[in-house]
Write an enzyme that holds these catalytic residues in place. Structure first.
Site, PDB file in Angstrom:
ATOM      1  CG  ASP A 100      80.310  69.426   8.377  1.00  0.00           C
ATOM      2  OD1 ASP A 100      80.814  69.515   9.640  1.00  0.00           O
ATOM      3  OD2 ASP A 100      79.638  69.161   8.355  1.00  0.00           O
ATOM      4  CE1 TYR A 123      83.106  72.387  17.273  1.00  0.00           C
ATOM      5  CE2 TYR A 123      81.943  72.241  14.941  1.00  0.00           C
ATOM      6  CZ  TYR A 123      82.955  71.839  15.855  1.00  0.00           C
ATOM      7  OH  TYR A 123      83.152  70.501  15.612  1.00  0.00           O
TER       8      TYR A 123
END
Ligand SMILES: NC(=O)c1ccc[n+]([C@@H]2O[C@H](COP(=O)([O-])OP(=O)(O)OC[C@H]3O[C@@H](n4cnc5c(N)ncnc54)[C@H](OP(=O)(O)O)[C@@H]3O)[C@@H](O)[C@H]2O)c1
Length: 278
Positions: A100, A123
């Protein structure tokens, strides 16, 4: 069907190994194959000849990635590309685990698979760039975006909360980040179903419903019957190295299109807490 799981020693990998029934499943960790090494990746693929590869391997420490950009991109983007190239050469199908955190969190309604990526953290950028390259290399690949994993066999949020709640009268937990907790058991089962359905494209897989970390923690403490007070605080009050999206709820529409249902996060949490006690 023969399935190769890369990242089999991780939180999700262990659930995949436990939950996947009815197929021949081979699981490897980083000591068996480092996905940064393209020649080894290809050799493993040629020796194993899987029909499906589930790429769960990653440098998944979101804060760690902020300070180790080179390693983060080498594993999460370039390692994924190595696996996709080997899959292409050996004719294997690929399911890649994404996050997400490819989104910026500015929406206020659930993210659909086609919403534009705009990652805010290192990330998130590694995952977003991997997604783009994988879709170029292997247009038929399946990308599973998931979020807020918990389960047995590694560090996870419910364990941290229970450990802290055992020794403190009150806990401060962030209330302005909203997402979908996901039990690795339910995710592993959905992944196996997606592979059996020869799924392609991006699929969002999380437990149903959503909450803030504060609401998640409150439910953990309540379900465990602990007297600890859980207090809401803001992200600003709990500074961490990597920025997180304020809202990263993933829509379940793509999973429903594959005919797969998934329980609520509350029901999943209660199952996990029972599993933890046994
Ligand atoms: N955890 C979450 O909340 C979350 C949320 C969204 C998406 N995801 C994604 O879901 C997937 C699974 O996450 P997880 O929480 O299960 O991760 P994890 O527990 O950190 O496990 C990572 C796995 O990757 C392996 N690995 C690390 N570097 C490697 C390398 N260079 N070559 C080969 N294998 C390597 C590790 O092997 P060793 O044990 O040998 O080091 C381990 O098996 C990841 O792709 C992650 O990005 C996770």
């Amino acid at each position: 069907m023969k399935v190769l799981i890369l990242g089999a020693s991780g939180l999700l990998g262990q659930s995949l190994m436990r939950e996947w029934g009815g197929d021949e499943v081979v699981g490897l960790s980083s000591s068996d194959v480092d996905i940064r090494d393209s020649a080894t990746v290809l050799r493993v693929m040629e020796n194993t000849r899987p029909e499906w590869i589930v790429l769960s391997a990653a440098y998944a420490d979101v804060d760690g990635c902020e300070g180790n950009q080179e390693l983060a991109f080498a594993v999460n983007r370039d390692g994924a590309i190595n696996v996709a190239e080997a899959a292409k050469r050996t004719g294997a199908k690929l399911l890649f685990l994404s996050s997400d955190y490819v989104f910026d969190g500015k929406k206020t309604s659930p993210y659909e698979t086609q919403d534009p990526r705009n990652p805010q953290s290192v990330y998130g950028r590694t995952k977003a760039e991997a997604e783009v390259r994988l879709q170029e290399l292997l247009p038929e690949c399946c990308i599973v975006r998931t979020s807020w994993l918990f389960g047995a066999g590694g560090k996870c949020f419910p364990d941290t909360i229970l450990k802290l709640a055992a020794t403190r009268p009150a806990l401060d937990v962030v209330n302005d980040q909203r997402g979908c907790p996901t039990y690795t058991v339910d995710l592993a089962q959905a992944i196996a179903e997606l592979c059996r359905s020869s799924a392609t494209g991006i699929v969002h897989v999380t437990n149903a419903g959503n909450c803030s970390w504060f609401e998640f923690a409150r439910e953990i403490v309540r379900a465990a019957g602990l007297p600890t007070e859980v207090r809401p605080v803001s992200t600003q009050q709990m500074a961490r190295p990597a920025p997180r999206p304020a809202y990263s709820v993933l829509s379940s529409a793509s999973l429903q299109r594959w005919g797969i249902g998934i329980p609520s996060w509350q029901e999943a949490l209660h199952r996990y807490l029972k599993e933890r006690q046994s």
